[in-house]
Design an enzyme around this catalytic site. Structure first.
Site, PDB file in Angstrom:
ATOM      1  N   TYR A  59      22.128  20.095  64.803  1.00 24.10           N
ATOM      2  CA  TYR A  59      22.861  19.402  63.530  1.00 24.10           C
ATOM      3  C   TYR A  59      24.317  18.806  64.024  1.00 24.10           C
ATOM      4  O   TYR A  59      24.484  17.671  63.568  1.00 24.10           O
ATOM      5  CB  TYR A  59      22.734  20.251  62.437  1.00 24.10           C
ATOM      6  CG  TYR A  59      21.397  20.807  61.976  1.00 24.10           C
ATOM      7  CD1 TYR A  59      20.819  20.070  61.196  1.00 24.10           C
ATOM      8  CD2 TYR A  59      20.909  21.926  62.522  1.00 24.10           C
ATOM      9  CE1 TYR A  59      19.567  20.396  60.614  1.00 24.10           C
ATOM     10  CE2 TYR A  59      19.709  22.265  61.948  1.00 24.10           C
ATOM     11  CZ  TYR A  59      18.936  21.630  61.109  1.00 24.10           C
ATOM     12  OH  TYR A  59      17.735  22.014  60.605  1.00 24.10           O
ATOM     13  N   CYS A 119      12.351  15.523  63.151  1.00 21.06           N
ATOM     14  CA  CYS A 119      13.255  16.620  62.638  1.00 21.06           C
ATOM     15  C   CYS A 119      13.150  17.918  63.363  1.00 21.06           C
ATOM     16  O   CYS A 119      14.091  18.709  63.320  1.00 21.06           O
ATOM     17  CB  CYS A 119      13.325  16.478  61.204  1.00 21.06           C
ATOM     18  SG  CYS A 119      11.784  16.782  60.253  1.00 21.06           S
ATOM     19  N   HIS A 120      12.004  18.103  63.652  1.00 23.11           N
ATOM     20  CA  HIS A 120      11.650  19.371  64.377  1.00 23.11           C
ATOM     21  C   HIS A 120      12.650  19.521  65.636  1.00 23.11           C
ATOM     22  O   HIS A 120      12.727  20.831  66.150  1.00 23.11           O
ATOM     23  CB  HIS A 120      10.095  19.585  64.601  1.00 23.11           C
ATOM     24  CG  HIS A 120       9.492  18.769  65.544  1.00 23.11           C
ATOM     25  ND1 HIS A 120       9.178  17.391  65.258  1.00 23.11           N
ATOM     26  CD2 HIS A 120       9.480  18.729  66.875  1.00 23.11           C
ATOM     27  CE1 HIS A 120       8.657  16.774  66.206  1.00 23.11           C
ATOM     28  NE2 HIS A 120       8.856  17.576  67.220  1.00 23.11           N
ATOM     29  N   GLU A 150       5.577  20.007  72.821  1.00 25.44           N
ATOM     30  CA  GLU A 150       6.401  18.951  73.615  1.00 25.44           C
ATOM     31  C   GLU A 150       7.197  19.972  74.876  1.00 25.44           C
ATOM     32  O   GLU A 150       7.606  19.168  75.835  1.00 25.44           O
ATOM     33  CB  GLU A 150       7.453  18.475  72.801  1.00 25.44           C
ATOM     34  CG  GLU A 150       7.025  17.872  71.511  1.00 25.44           C
ATOM     35  CD  GLU A 150       8.082  17.100  70.702  1.00 25.44           C
ATOM     36  OE1 GLU A 150       9.383  17.109  71.022  1.00 25.44           O
ATOM     37  OE2 GLU A 150       7.751  16.422  69.616  1.00 25.44           O
ATOM     38  N   ASN A 186      13.381  14.427  55.185  1.00 24.11           N
ATOM     39  CA  ASN A 186      12.836  13.481  56.063  1.00 24.11           C
ATOM     40  C   ASN A 186      11.224  13.245  55.595  1.00 24.11           C
ATOM     41  O   ASN A 186      10.379  14.320  55.553  1.00 24.11           O
ATOM     42  CB  ASN A 186      12.858  14.068  57.233  1.00 24.11           C
ATOM     43  CG  ASN A 186      11.847  13.207  58.296  1.00 24.11           C
ATOM     44  OD1 ASN A 186      11.324  12.219  58.111  1.00 24.11           O
ATOM     45  ND2 ASN A 186      11.699  13.738  59.425  1.00 24.11           N
TER      46      ASN A 186
END
Length: 165
Positions: free
Chosen positions: A105, A136-137, A163, A128
């Protein structure tokens, strides 16, 4: 407003779009999200009519399935974002976090030239409307911990593992 549902490794997902593009991706089925979608529409003065329309979402669903299969890293369909200028600024930074990578953040706050706005960045992240699309993850705590995710930390963990992050 057009809506549809799709199955995903995260469970059922509800997709909502205006004529300009995808504007919401919500975890859970339509019945679970109908009131939230209606309230969102009223707040933005979009109207009240919701049509279930699967055909409109064919390309969006295809790209999301490719993402979940590990074959897609970015999305090419149009989106219709509603948010404050600050939120849109934060979301723009989120879209630039590469697939398979994370940022804190604090790093996001620094990227928008507001290094002390960590909590405000967290709030924008929470608002979001297009999780996964606006990733945002990929935002984690400064110490590397998994903190906060509107869909639940289990989904955040699953998306990051998908990912390879």
């Amino acid at each position: 407003m057009k809506v549809t549902e799709m199955d995903s490794p995260c469970g059922k997902i509800t997709l909502a779009a205006t004529e300009n593009g995808l504007c919401q991706l919500l975890f859970g089925g339509y019945e679970q999200n109908a009131v939230k979608i209606q309230a969102w529409m009223v707040k933005r003065n979009i109207g009240r009519e919701i049509d279930r329309e699967d055909e409109y979402f064919a390309r969006i669903k295809e790209e999301l399935q490719e993402y979940f299969q590990g074959d897609r890293r970015t999305f090419s369909f149009p989106v219709d974002l509603y948010g404050t200028p600050f939120q849109k600024n934060v979301w723009g930074v989120l879209k630039r976090i590469p697939y398979g990578e994370t940022q804190s953040y604090k790093q996001v706050a620094t990227a928008i030239h507001a290094p002390k706005a960590v909590r405000a960045v967290g709030s924008a992240n929470n608002q979001n409307p297009l999780p996964i699309i606006i990733p945002c993850h990929r935002v984690i705590g400064s110490n590397g911990s998994m903190v906060g995710y509107g869909g639940g930390l289990d989904k955040k963990k699953m998306l990051l593992e998908l990912e390879g992050a």
